[in-house]
Design a protein around this motif. Structure first.
Motif, PDB file in Angstrom:
ATOM      1  N   ASP A   1       0.523  -5.293   0.747  1.00  0.00           N
ATOM      2  CA  ASP A   1       1.337  -4.110   0.464  1.00  0.00           C
ATOM      3  C   ASP A   1       1.579  -3.918  -1.033  1.00  0.00           C
ATOM      4  O   ASP A   1       2.438  -3.106  -1.410  1.00  0.00           O
ATOM      5  N   ALA A   2       0.860  -4.658  -1.850  1.00  0.00           N
ATOM      6  CA  ALA A   2       1.034  -4.533  -3.299  1.00  0.00           C
ATOM      7  C   ALA A   2       0.702  -3.110  -3.729  1.00  0.00           C
ATOM      8  O   ALA A   2      -0.389  -2.607  -3.467  1.00  0.00           O
ATOM      9  N   SER A   3       1.656  -2.451  -4.358  1.00  0.00           N
ATOM     10  CA  SER A   3       1.467  -1.040  -4.701  1.00  0.00           C
ATOM     11  C   SER A   3       1.438  -0.787  -6.200  1.00  0.00           C
ATOM     12  O   SER A   3       1.258   0.345  -6.635  1.00  0.00           O
ATOM     13  N   PHE A   4       1.631  -1.851  -6.994  1.00  0.00           N
ATOM     14  CA  PHE A   4       1.569  -1.719  -8.447  1.00  0.00           C
ATOM     15  C   PHE A   4       0.692  -2.827  -9.002  1.00  0.00           C
ATOM     16  O   PHE A   4       0.882  -4.004  -8.681  1.00  0.00           O
ATOM     17  N   THR A   5      -0.260  -2.451  -9.842  1.00  0.00           N
ATOM     18  CA  THR A   5      -1.148  -3.437 -10.453  1.00  0.00           C
ATOM     19  C   THR A   5      -0.453  -4.100 -11.633  1.00  0.00           C
ATOM     20  O   THR A   5       0.574  -3.630 -12.134  1.00  0.00           O
TER      21      THR A   5
ATOM     22  N   ASN B   1       4.618  -8.668  -4.915  1.00  0.00           N
ATOM     23  CA  ASN B   1       3.166  -8.581  -4.766  1.00  0.00           C
ATOM     24  C   ASN B   1       2.605  -9.893  -4.233  1.00  0.00           C
ATOM     25  O   ASN B   1       1.685  -9.907  -3.410  1.00  0.00           O
ATOM     26  N   GLY B   2       3.167 -11.011  -4.725  1.00  0.00           N
ATOM     27  CA  GLY B   2       2.712 -12.319  -4.269  1.00  0.00           C
ATOM     28  C   GLY B   2       3.108 -12.603  -2.831  1.00  0.00           C
ATOM     29  O   GLY B   2       2.341 -13.209  -2.073  1.00  0.00           O
ATOM     30  N   LEU B   3       4.303 -12.163  -2.437  1.00  0.00           N
ATOM     31  CA  LEU B   3       4.768 -12.384  -1.065  1.00  0.00           C
ATOM     32  C   LEU B   3       4.010 -11.516  -0.063  1.00  0.00           C
ATOM     33  O   LEU B   3       3.703 -11.963   1.048  1.00  0.00           O
TER      34      LEU B   3
ATOM     35  N   GLY C   1      12.681  -8.033 -16.190  1.00  0.00           N
ATOM     36  CA  GLY C   1      13.069  -8.664 -14.928  1.00  0.00           C
ATOM     37  C   GLY C   1      12.634  -7.860 -13.721  1.00  0.00           C
ATOM     38  O   GLY C   1      12.213  -8.423 -12.704  1.00  0.00           O
ATOM     39  N   LEU C   2      12.711  -6.535 -13.799  1.00  0.00           N
ATOM     40  CA  LEU C   2      12.259  -5.681 -12.696  1.00  0.00           C
ATOM     41  C   LEU C   2      10.752  -5.837 -12.479  1.00  0.00           C
ATOM     42  O   LEU C   2      10.279  -5.848 -11.335  1.00  0.00           O
ATOM     43  N   ALA C   3      10.016  -5.981 -13.577  1.00  0.00           N
ATOM     44  CA  ALA C   3       8.570  -6.208 -13.460  1.00  0.00           C
ATOM     45  C   ALA C   3       8.301  -7.567 -12.819  1.00  0.00           C
ATOM     46  O   ALA C   3       7.383  -7.712 -11.993  1.00  0.00           O
ATOM     47  N   ASP C   4       9.113  -8.566 -13.147  1.00  0.00           N
ATOM     48  CA  ASP C   4       8.973  -9.894 -12.535  1.00  0.00           C
ATOM     49  C   ASP C   4       9.225  -9.826 -11.026  1.00  0.00           C
ATOM     50  O   ASP C   4       8.548 -10.498 -10.247  1.00  0.00           O
ATOM     51  N   ILE C   5      10.213  -9.018 -10.628  1.00  0.00           N
ATOM     52  CA  ILE C   5      10.512  -8.859  -9.200  1.00  0.00           C
ATOM     53  C   ILE C   5       9.310  -8.255  -8.481  1.00  0.00           C
ATOM     54  O   ILE C   5       8.919  -8.712  -7.404  1.00  0.00           O
ATOM     55  N   ARG C   6       8.708  -7.232  -9.079  1.00  0.00           N
ATOM     56  CA  ARG C   6       7.555  -6.600  -8.434  1.00  0.00           C
ATOM     57  C   ARG C   6       6.379  -7.575  -8.344  1.00  0.00           C
ATOM     58  O   ARG C   6       5.662  -7.602  -7.331  1.00  0.00           O
TER      59      ARG C   6
ATOM     60  N   TYR D   1       9.837   1.022  -0.642  1.00  0.00           N
ATOM     61  CA  TYR D   1       9.645  -0.040  -1.637  1.00  0.00           C
ATOM     62  C   TYR D   1       8.180  -0.356  -1.922  1.00  0.00           C
ATOM     63  O   TYR D   1       7.846  -0.791  -3.014  1.00  0.00           O
ATOM     64  N   PHE D   2       7.318  -0.151  -0.912  1.00  0.00           N
ATOM     65  CA  PHE D   2       5.933  -0.574  -1.070  1.00  0.00           C
ATOM     66  C   PHE D   2       4.988   0.617  -1.035  1.00  0.00           C
ATOM     67  O   PHE D   2       4.181   0.776  -0.120  1.00  0.00           O
ATOM     68  N   SER D   3       5.124   1.459  -2.031  1.00  0.00           N
ATOM     69  CA  SER D   3       4.189   2.561  -2.222  1.00  0.00           C
ATOM     70  C   SER D   3       4.163   2.900  -3.711  1.00  0.00           C
ATOM     71  O   SER D   3       5.073   2.556  -4.453  1.00  0.00           O
TER      72      SER D   3
END
Length: 332
Positions: free
Chosen positions: A257-261, A251-253, A242-247, A156-158
């Motif tokens: 490990d944020a893997s997408f800018t 990223n905030g949590l 919605g999927l972008a909102d989840i990411r 999930y985090f890559s």
């Protein structure tokens, strides 16, 4: 004498009168050294799903708890209330159009937990049922290739993440204590389109996962399945936004490990909207979208080049349509 372990199974259902009985039967027939609780969230169906659930709840009142309903909540809110109502030390999940095919599924998973105390989630293998042809396909339920060491965080985090979930929810058994780390209510507030992706991503941060290769579950696949969001689906754009909102939420949590800018997320949403216009052959909307888009990544700039000319746009449309048809053949 020690108390028996209690396992809860969360069932959400809506307009599934033809399948909910099989779902509940497959859970009720589970055998093992545990006490079973089945929590059913029926979301004000327009067919006979509620009355069927009511009959089961009356017949098995010592096992099934049918939550009250007054109005349609939607998948996320219904899922949240059912998960919060589960009181067992372990929680399983099964939607009202899927079912289990191994009466020892829960006991096998419980045995795995007892022999691997470091593990917090256990999945199983299973079948995919192609409803149109009534064909059972073995070993077709994720995870197809389980991660042996149990660390699924990189899934999930890559930057290699390409969507989907590591494991189908109907195969999972989860430690209740880990579910307390998940703010399901925030999922509802943010209007997330799916619950399994953010739930599993968060669980991946806190525990190892185990897997049992036995074929224990059956996942139905038919055209109306929410898994296959098509261009013709009225919530196509809402789903991908919605999927972008989840990411962004993940990223905030877990910023380390944020893997997408933010730019990558905007690029993906823009491209998904472009594909919708491409599918519909709406050249003007596609061109306008790219003109208004402030993203200047290679992918978006390449798409702008394709859309400068209507002929090339139409050729690209044909190519994409053939690619999608071939992909759907492989999946169904």
């Amino acid at each position: 004498m020690s108390e028996r372990i209690k396992i809860s199974v969360a069932v959400i259902t809506y307009n599934q009168q033809n399948t909910i009985g099989q779902t509940l039967d497959s859970i009720l027939c589970q055998k093992g050294d545990f006490d079973l609780e089945v929590v059913v969230g029926e979301d004000c169906s327009t067919d006979d799903t509620y009355s069927i659930c009511g009959e089961y709840a009356e017949r098995y009142s010592n096992v099934i708890r049918l939550l009250p309903n007054t109005h349609n909540l939607g998948i996320m809110a219904n899922f949240t209330r059912v998960m919060r109502a589960c009181t067992g030390e372990y929680v399983g999940i099964c939607a009202g159009d899927d079912y289990w095919c191994d009466e020892y599924k829960l006991q096998k998973q419980l045995n795995y937990f007892l022999s691997h105390p470091e593990v917090g989630v256990v999945s199983t293998s299973g079948y995919k049922l192609l409803v149109k042809t009534n064909q059972l396909v073995p070993n077709a339920v994720a995870p197809i290739t389980p991660i042996k060491e149990g660390n699924i965080k990189p899934f999930y985090f890559s930057s290699d993440y390409r969507g989907g979930v590591y494991a189908m929810p109907l195969s999972l058994l989860i430690k209740q204590e880990l579910l307390q780390r998940i703010d399901f209510e925030e999922f509802v507030r943010r209007g997330f389109p799916v619950e399994d992706y953010p739930m599993q991503a968060i669980l991946a941060q806190y525990t190892k996962w185990g897997h049992i290769s036995d074929l224990c579950v059956v996942y139905r696949v038919y055209k109306e399945s929410a898994t296959f969001i098509s261009f013709d689906h009225p919530k196509y754009l809402q789903y991908y936004k919605g999927l972008a909102d989840i990411r962004q939420y993940l990223n905030g949590l877990f910023p380390e490990d944020a893997s997408f800018t933010e730019e990558q997320l905007q690029e993906n949403v823009c491209y998904k909207e472009y594909l919708l216009y491409l599918h519909n052959g709406d050249y003007q909307k596609a061109k306008r979208l790219l003109n208004d888009c402030v993203i200047n990544t290679k992918k978006i700039n390449r798409t702008r080049q394709i859309t400068k000319n209507r002929l090339i746009f139409n050729l690209f449309r044909w190519y994409k349509s053939m690619t999608i048809k071939n992909d759907l053949k492989k999946r169904t």
